[in-house]
Design a protein around this motif. Structure first.
Motif, PDB file in Angstrom:
ATOM      1  N   LEU A  11       0.963  10.897   3.375  1.00 24.52           N
ATOM      2  CA  LEU A  11       1.124  10.241   4.665  1.00 24.52           C
ATOM      3  C   LEU A  11       0.605   8.804   4.618  1.00 24.52           C
ATOM      4  N   PHE A  12      -0.632   8.645   4.128  1.00 27.30           N
ATOM      5  CA  PHE A  12      -1.206   7.297   4.048  1.00 27.30           C
ATOM      6  C   PHE A  12      -0.414   6.407   3.083  1.00 27.30           C
ATOM      7  N   SER A  13      -0.098   6.947   1.895  1.00 31.99           N
ATOM      8  CA  SER A  13       0.596   6.154   0.875  1.00 31.99           C
ATOM      9  C   SER A  13       2.011   5.813   1.324  1.00 31.99           C
ATOM     10  N   GLY A  14       2.688   6.795   1.949  1.00 29.25           N
ATOM     11  CA  GLY A  14       4.066   6.569   2.371  1.00 29.25           C
ATOM     12  C   GLY A  14       4.172   5.432   3.372  1.00 29.25           C
ATOM     13  N   PHE A  15       3.295   5.448   4.406  1.00 29.49           N
ATOM     14  CA  PHE A  15       3.335   4.368   5.397  1.00 29.49           C
ATOM     15  C   PHE A  15       3.074   3.011   4.727  1.00 29.49           C
ATOM     16  N   LEU A  17       3.645   2.111   1.583  1.00 32.07           N
ATOM     17  CA  LEU A  17       4.791   1.695   0.758  1.00 32.07           C
ATOM     18  C   LEU A  17       5.960   1.242   1.617  1.00 32.07           C
ATOM     19  N   VAL A  18       6.182   1.910   2.732  1.00 32.76           N
ATOM     20  CA  VAL A  18       7.271   1.497   3.627  1.00 32.76           C
ATOM     21  C   VAL A  18       7.031   0.088   4.148  1.00 32.76           C
ATOM     22  N   ILE A  19       5.796  -0.217   4.514  1.00 33.03           N
ATOM     23  CA  ILE A  19       5.476  -1.541   5.047  1.00 33.03           C
ATOM     24  C   ILE A  19       5.735  -2.637   4.008  1.00 33.03           C
ATOM     25  N   THR A  20       5.514  -2.322   2.711  1.00 33.93           N
ATOM     26  CA  THR A  20       5.707  -3.340   1.676  1.00 33.93           C
ATOM     27  C   THR A  20       7.149  -3.831   1.613  1.00 33.93           C
ATOM     28  N   PHE A  30       2.430  -5.537  10.488  1.00 34.45           N
ATOM     29  CA  PHE A  30       2.295  -4.094  10.336  1.00 34.45           C
ATOM     30  C   PHE A  30       1.152  -3.737   9.378  1.00 34.45           C
ATOM     31  N   PHE A  31       0.961  -4.561   8.344  1.00 31.11           N
ATOM     32  CA  PHE A  31      -0.144  -4.303   7.429  1.00 31.11           C
ATOM     33  C   PHE A  31      -1.486  -4.387   8.152  1.00 31.11           C
ATOM     34  N   TYR A  32      -1.675  -5.456   8.938  1.00 31.54           N
ATOM     35  CA  TYR A  32      -2.938  -5.618   9.661  1.00 31.54           C
ATOM     36  C   TYR A  32      -3.141  -4.489  10.684  1.00 31.54           C
ATOM     37  N   ALA A  33      -2.035  -4.121  11.344  1.00 33.85           N
ATOM     38  CA  ALA A  33      -2.140  -3.034  12.330  1.00 33.85           C
ATOM     39  C   ALA A  33      -2.492  -1.718  11.654  1.00 33.85           C
ATOM     40  N   TYR A  34      -1.854  -1.457  10.519  1.00 35.03           N
ATOM     41  CA  TYR A  34      -2.100  -0.206   9.796  1.00 35.03           C
ATOM     42  C   TYR A  34      -3.535  -0.156   9.276  1.00 35.03           C
ATOM     43  N   LEU A  35      -4.020  -1.294   8.730  1.00 40.61           N
ATOM     44  CA  LEU A  35      -5.401  -1.339   8.256  1.00 40.61           C
ATOM     45  C   LEU A  35      -6.393  -1.116   9.410  1.00 40.61           C
ATOM     46  N   THR A  72      -4.014   0.443   0.578  1.00 45.83           N
ATOM     47  CA  THR A  72      -3.164  -0.412   1.411  1.00 45.83           C
ATOM     48  C   THR A  72      -3.511  -1.891   1.215  1.00 45.83           C
ATOM     49  N   SER A  73      -4.787  -2.214   1.089  1.00 48.73           N
ATOM     50  CA  SER A  73      -5.201  -3.604   0.877  1.00 48.73           C
ATOM     51  C   SER A  73      -4.668  -4.138  -0.451  1.00 48.73           C
ATOM     52  N   VAL A  74      -4.724  -3.317  -1.502  1.00 50.23           N
ATOM     53  CA  VAL A  74      -4.221  -3.744  -2.811  1.00 50.23           C
ATOM     54  C   VAL A  74      -2.715  -4.000  -2.753  1.00 50.23           C
ATOM     55  N   LEU A  75      -1.982  -3.069  -2.108  1.00 51.92           N
ATOM     56  CA  LEU A  75      -0.539  -3.279  -1.965  1.00 51.92           C
ATOM     57  C   LEU A  75      -0.234  -4.547  -1.166  1.00 51.92           C
ATOM     58  N   PHE A  76      -1.040  -4.796  -0.142  1.00 52.50           N
ATOM     59  CA  PHE A  76      -0.879  -5.991   0.680  1.00 52.50           C
ATOM     60  C   PHE A  76      -1.002  -7.252  -0.193  1.00 52.50           C
ATOM     61  N   VAL A  77      -2.009  -7.288  -1.046  1.00 46.94           N
ATOM     62  CA  VAL A  77      -2.217  -8.451  -1.919  1.00 46.94           C
ATOM     63  C   VAL A  77      -1.076  -8.573  -2.931  1.00 46.94           C
ATOM     64  N   LEU A  78      -0.648  -7.453  -3.531  1.00 49.67           N
ATOM     65  CA  LEU A  78       0.435  -7.490  -4.510  1.00 49.67           C
ATOM     66  C   LEU A  78       1.724  -8.028  -3.907  1.00 49.67           C
ATOM     67  N   VAL A  79       1.981  -7.645  -2.657  1.00 49.11           N
ATOM     68  CA  VAL A  79       3.237  -8.035  -2.021  1.00 49.11           C
ATOM     69  C   VAL A  79       3.193  -9.491  -1.557  1.00 49.11           C
TER      70      VAL A  79
END
Length: 782
Positions: A11-15, A17-20, A30-35, A72-79
């Motif tokens: 659930l956490f990972s899916g949301f 990845l979708v945001i990326t 959406f990233f800031y809201a999700y975090l 989620t933070s790591v994915l945010f930085v990668l994207v």
């Protein structure tokens, strides 16, 4: 309960990845809201429940939320690949934690009120005691993110391989999550045995959680490897920039824009000063489509006139000089073939003046639409071309003189070989007729030497005003002020012969030449060293020959030797040091004319200059000034007793010299006198010979040679085996420079190259005589 655990992670990972894969304007929101959501519910999940996965493996709701936040933070930085993402996440963590703290205070106060309905009897203390943990958790989140991204940056710099980078990232991600999970309970609850046991028991669960969330990063790479590779190419994390405020960044951008504007202005001004013009042409239409005023002015036209010209008929057919039009067509074909080119052509101005323009043609490859365009940078080089023509004429005359000097130089070497062989034959032949033929040949050889001297006089035609000069006094006067030109880390040593002969020479030219050599020595010793200036009287006769140099008239000379302990000159460069314009100094540090002028002056003054150098050891320049006729005296060469060598007991000499030609000449001379000569071309080889052939009576060695053992170190090594071994040293350096710091014995004999036959024999006799005085039994061998 592995299934509920997997549901939570997916659930956490899916949301995340979708945001990326959302469009950029919405993705960050959406990233800031999700975090924010994860931060808010994280504390509640930690208090609500834990999931037992297997025996001894328990994952708390807090760990699930914390892992989701980090993933989620790591994915945010990668994207985003944005250096300020981390700073914004930090602000978000601080803001949400402040909100959570305030919420905990409000909830605890509300539950403590007697009027509040509390059907589940929830304890107010549960929320009040959560505040320190919220602060600690937020602090650890910020530290963990900073450390993780910093390590990511180090990994990026260490490797550009996406696969290796991904593996390293996953390892760092898992390690940081586990370490943070260990640090939190230890800091929060202390380091008692029970706490340590609790931490150890939960470590497996933390490792399982970190590994599970790392799969989201792996999935991101599998789905979008290009975006991950682009992240590897960019510098994301920088502490200095991260800590700067937005106003500072905006100010910095404004300053850079202003600097760019000034740079562009300076470039334009520099182009104007350099006389550069710019134009753009189209090879398809054959037209000039754009140009500046300077470009048009170079052709004697206005901008509108240039833009109306056709390249073939207008530019080449009318403006280019008729004699250069064929070359212009060749350049045009090269450029129309989309190849760069540089042309130098003459152009006829409307007023009839002829100007030479240099043009640099370069294709413009900005898009398919502009694929037929090429830019032209033009410069008027008329004045430069005229100066070059004058310089070429001057260089032509210099080349004639240089060629003449070169011919004389090489011819002198040939004559030296011929004369030396003729003199050797003269000693061997007893037939009168043959002696007469040899005498005629020697006379003709000397006439040839005179011819080469005349050629050198032709090559050097400076107007000199020779006067009677005491070179000791001249150098002493120079030494009074020359120290101001030398740094304090250069030690100056002088050795002046008291009864030095006077010379007939142009004093100012001699002073300028000596000063030039001193300054060259200074430049050769940037880290300091020793400068030695030595004067002496020398006799030059027909045997006074040095290989690879000019011959001079036999007679009496005053030698000025200037030695340094600098970097030395390579063998290749040594061949060219006296050539005009040759220099190894950086551009602007020397004209390359100094040594050439010294050679010309010395040659015209009927003297000579010679150089001896070894890389890493130093250099000696030797100036031979012809002694004044008034100062000349009858010099009686002392006739030391020459050994009467017999075949049965001839002294054995170990001759060590790395110059094969010099080695051959000395060996021939000594062998002819009856000595037994064993030769070596290096100190290392000589040491091996000595250990296998101990019956050696004298060592005759050069000082500077290739290999481990130099002349002085070879002598020391051999004297450990035979303390009384006599040694004669030869060197191209001045004797003071030779002696300095090398530990030679006072009784050691030193010869400075070039070595005359009489001096060589006298030194060998003296060395052997010293041994005979110590051991009279050896006198029977003489």
């Amino acid at each position: 309960m592995i299934f509920p655990f997997a549901i939570h992670v997916c659930l956490f990972s899916g949301f995340a990845l979708v945001i990326t894969f959302l469009p950029k304007p919405y993705r960050a929101v959406f990233f800031y809201a999700y975090l924010s959501i994860i931060l808010v519910i994280g504390g509640f999940l930690g208090n609500l429940y834990s999931l037992p996965i297997a025996d001894g493996i328990v994952v708390s709701g807090g760990n699930l939320a914390y892992g989701a936040l980090m993933m989620t933070s790591v994915l945010f930085v990668l994207v985003e690949r944005d250096i300020f993402v981390l700073r914004r996440i930090v602000f978000l963590v601080v803001a949400v934690n402040v909100f959570n703290i305030l919420l905990m205070i409000v909830v605890a106060d509300t539950l403590s009120s007697p009027d509040t309905l509390n059907p589940h009897n929830t304890s107010a203390a549960l929320f009040a005691t959560s505040i320190p943990f919220i602060i600690l958790g937020g602090t650890l989140i910020v530290l963990a993110l900073g450390i993780m991204l910093y390590l990511f940056e180090l990994i990026k710099r260490a490797t550009q391989s996406p696969i290796l980078g991904l593996i390293a990232y996953l390892i760092v991600f898992i390690a940081i999550l586990c370490l943070d999970g260990i640090a939190f309970p230890l800091i929060a609850f202390g380091t008692s045995k029970d706490v340590i046991a609790m931490v150890a028991g939960g470590l497996t669960g933390k490792l399982l959680t970190a590994t599970a969330y790392s799969m989201a990063i792996l999935t991101f790479y599998v789905i979008s490897p290009t975006r991950f590779s682009e992240y590897l190419k960019q510098n994301v994390f920088n502490w200095g920039t991260l800590l700067r405020s937005s106003s500072d960044i905006i100010k910095s951008i404004a300053q850079k824009d202003e600097q760019l504007s000034r740079t562009n202005s300076r470039i334009a001004h520099s182009a104007e000063l350099a006389g550069l013009g710019y134009g753009v042409s189209n090879r398809k239409t054959g037209k000039i489509v754009d140009c500046d005023v300077a470009y048009a002015k170079m052709h004697g036209l206005k901008v509108d006139d240039i833009l109306s010209l056709d390249i073939d008929e207008g530019m080449i057919g009318k403006i280019v000089h008729p004699d250069d039009r064929q070359k212009a067509k060749v350049y045009r074909n090269t450029v129309f073939g989309m190849q760069p080119a540089i042309s130098e052509l003459r152009y006829v101005m409307p007023d009839g003046d002829v100007r030479t323009l240099r043009k640099i043609f370069s294709p413009i490859d900005v898009s398919d639409e502009d694929g037929d365009l090429y830019e032209v940078v033009s410069q008027d080089i008329t004045d430069t071309t005229r100066l070059q023509e004058q310089l070429f004429k001057s260089q032509k005359m210099d080349a004639i003189g240089n060629l003449t000097g070169g011919v004389a130089h090489d011819f002198n070497n040939l004559l030296a070989v011929i004369l030396g062989n003729l003199e050797l034959l003269q000693d061997e032949i007893t037939d009168a007729d043959q002696k007469e033929l040899l005498k005629n040949s020697i006379t003709s050889t000397l006439r040839g030497a005179e011819l080469t001297r005349n050629m050198l006089s032709f090559a050097r035609k400076a107007q000199l005003e020779p006067t009677t000069v005491d070179l000791n006094g001249l150098i002493r006067n120079m030494k009074n002020w020359i120290g101001r030109t030398l740094p304090s880390n250069i030690d100056v040593k002088t050795s002046f012969l008291e009864e030095l002969w006077e010379t007939e020479v142009d004093a100012s030219s001699a002073e300028a030449g000596i000063l030039n050599l001193i300054l060259n020595a200074r430049d050769a010793m940037p880290d300091g060293g020793q400068l030695t200036i030595e004067t002496m009287n020398v006799i030059v006769d027909d045997d006074y020959v040095e290989l690879y140099d000019e011959e001079v008239d036999p007679g009496q000379y005053v030698l000025v030797a200037i030695s340094d302990t600098g970097e030395g000159i390579s063998t290749e460069n040594l061949k060219h040091v006296f050539e005009p314009f040759f220099t190894t100094k950086p551009v602007g540090s020397g004209s390359g004319l100094g040594l050439s002028m010294i050679e010309g002056f010395m040659t015209q003054s009927k003297g000579m200059v010679r150089v001896y150098s070894e890389l890493g050891v130093g250099t000696t320049f030797k100036l031979y000034f012809r002694a004044s006729e008034v100062a000349k005296v009858d010099v009686q060469t002392p006739q030391d007793p020459v050994f009467q060598v017999n075949a049965e007991s001839s002294p054995t000499i170990l001759l060590v010299e790395d110059n094969v030609d010099v080695l051959t000449a000395i060996r021939t001379t000594l062998t002819k006198l009856g000595y037994r000569v064993i030769q070596a071309t290096s100190g290392d080889a000589a040491f091996k010979i000595f250990t296998s052939e101990p019956k050696i009576d004298l060592l005759l060695t050069d000082i500077v040679m290739p290999g481990e053992l130099q002349g002085t170190t070879l002598a020391k090594a051999l004297r450990k085996l035979r303390p009384d071994l006599p040694v004669v040293f030869m060197s191209g350096y001045a004797s003071e420079a030779t002696v300095h710091g090398n530990g030679l014995r006072p009784e050691d004999i030193r010869l400075m190259k070039p070595v005359r036959r009489e001096d060589l024999v006298r030194a060998v006799n003296k060395g052997l005589s010293m041994v005979n005085k110590k051991d009279p039994r050896k006198a029977d061998r003489t």
